[in-house]
Design a protein around this motif. Structure first.
Motif, PDB file in Angstrom:
ATOM      1  N   ALA A  47     -28.384  37.550  34.809  1.00 38.49           N
ATOM      2  CA  ALA A  47     -29.841  37.583  35.005  1.00 38.49           C
ATOM      3  C   ALA A  47     -30.396  36.149  35.095  1.00 38.49           C
ATOM      4  N   LEU A  48     -29.909  35.255  34.244  1.00 42.46           N
ATOM      5  CA  LEU A  48     -30.368  33.859  34.303  1.00 42.46           C
ATOM      6  C   LEU A  48     -29.877  33.185  35.582  1.00 42.46           C
ATOM      7  N   ASP A  49     -28.621  33.448  35.949  1.00 42.01           N
ATOM      8  CA  ASP A  49     -28.091  32.878  37.187  1.00 42.01           C
ATOM      9  C   ASP A  49     -28.948  33.296  38.379  1.00 42.01           C
ATOM     10  N   ALA A  50     -29.340  34.560  38.446  1.00 39.65           N
ATOM     11  CA  ALA A  50     -30.171  35.066  39.548  1.00 39.65           C
ATOM     12  C   ALA A  50     -31.547  34.410  39.524  1.00 39.65           C
ATOM     13  N   PHE A  51     -32.127  34.274  38.334  1.00 37.17           N
ATOM     14  CA  PHE A  51     -33.441  33.644  38.221  1.00 37.17           C
ATOM     15  C   PHE A  51     -33.416  32.213  38.763  1.00 37.17           C
ATOM     16  N   PHE A  52     -32.433  31.415  38.301  1.00 38.09           N
ATOM     17  CA  PHE A  52     -32.377  30.019  38.723  1.00 38.09           C
ATOM     18  C   PHE A  52     -32.007  29.890  40.193  1.00 38.09           C
TER      19      PHE A  52
ATOM     20  N   ASP B  10     -31.264  22.827  43.297  1.00 40.67           N
ATOM     21  CA  ASP B  10     -29.881  22.433  43.543  1.00 40.67           C
ATOM     22  C   ASP B  10     -29.173  22.371  42.193  1.00 40.67           C
ATOM     23  N   ILE B  11     -28.425  23.415  41.857  1.00 37.66           N
ATOM     24  CA  ILE B  11     -27.783  23.518  40.542  1.00 37.66           C
ATOM     25  C   ILE B  11     -26.307  23.187  40.686  1.00 37.66           C
ATOM     26  N   ARG B  12     -25.862  22.236  39.856  1.00 40.25           N
ATOM     27  CA  ARG B  12     -24.462  21.812  39.862  1.00 40.25           C
ATOM     28  C   ARG B  12     -23.903  21.998  38.466  1.00 40.25           C
ATOM     29  N   THR B  13     -22.671  22.412  38.375  1.00 40.42           N
ATOM     30  CA  THR B  13     -22.042  22.601  37.075  1.00 40.42           C
ATOM     31  C   THR B  13     -20.814  21.708  36.954  1.00 40.42           C
TER      32      THR B  13
END
Length: 171
Positions: A150-155, A161-164
């Motif tokens: 759910a958080l992944d979908a929200f962000f 631009d999300i990097r891990t």
């Protein structure tokens, strides 16, 4: 003739180099330690203050020192230790004022001064009491976090631009 030591440039250059390297000494990873010492202390246990805190954090981080205490060569000897041959000192600053009579007015004036002096971390010194040395680094560990769909979908919906990374660091 050799260039005169510029204390202001030394301090500024040390801070800039740490920032440009992307690993400032004041940034802690989520878990584990990257080597920096705790709040720096003089040989007598008094805390350093001002720019000396940052300068000694930078030195400890660069060299992996974990001990908090810093000694002049003479202080190390007085504490029963000996700086190991080939060890390089770190620069700290003493700030103070002194009184001087103004030649024109005869009035006493208080003038500031800066003086650089050199210190060694306890880990560069053999023969000190055990309490002066640092503790072993805590290894990085998995905190057991798991992805939340759910958080992944929200962000993802934000368009950011999300990097891990697998590095145990705060970003």
């Amino acid at each position: 003739m050799a260039d005169k030591f510029d204390l202001y440039a030394h301090v500024t250059d040390s801070i800039i180099a740490s920032i440009e390297a992307g690993t400032p000494a004041w940034r802690k990873p989520w878990t584990g330690d990257k080597g920096g010492a705790p709040f720096p202390l003089r040989s007598n246990g008094e805390p350093y203050s001002g720019i000396n805190v940052l300068m000694l954090w930078l030195a400890a981080d660069a060299k992996g020192y974990r001990a908090a205490r810093w000694f002049t060569y003479k202080q190390a000897q007085e504490a029963g230790g000996q700086v190991r041959k080939g060890e390089k000192s770190s620069t700290v600053v003493k700030y103070g004022t002194f009184e001087r009579e103004d030649a024109d007015t005869g009035e006493e004036r208080r003038l500031p001064y800066l003086k650089a002096y050199r210190v060694f971390n306890a880990e560069q010194i053999d023969g000190l009491p055990a309490e002066h040395y640092g503790t072993p680094a805590e290894p990085a560990r998995d905190l057991g976090t798991e992805a939340d769909p759910a958080l992944d979908a929200f962000f993802a919906a934000t368009g950011a631009d999300i990097r891990t990374s697998d590095e145990p660091q705060a970003f």
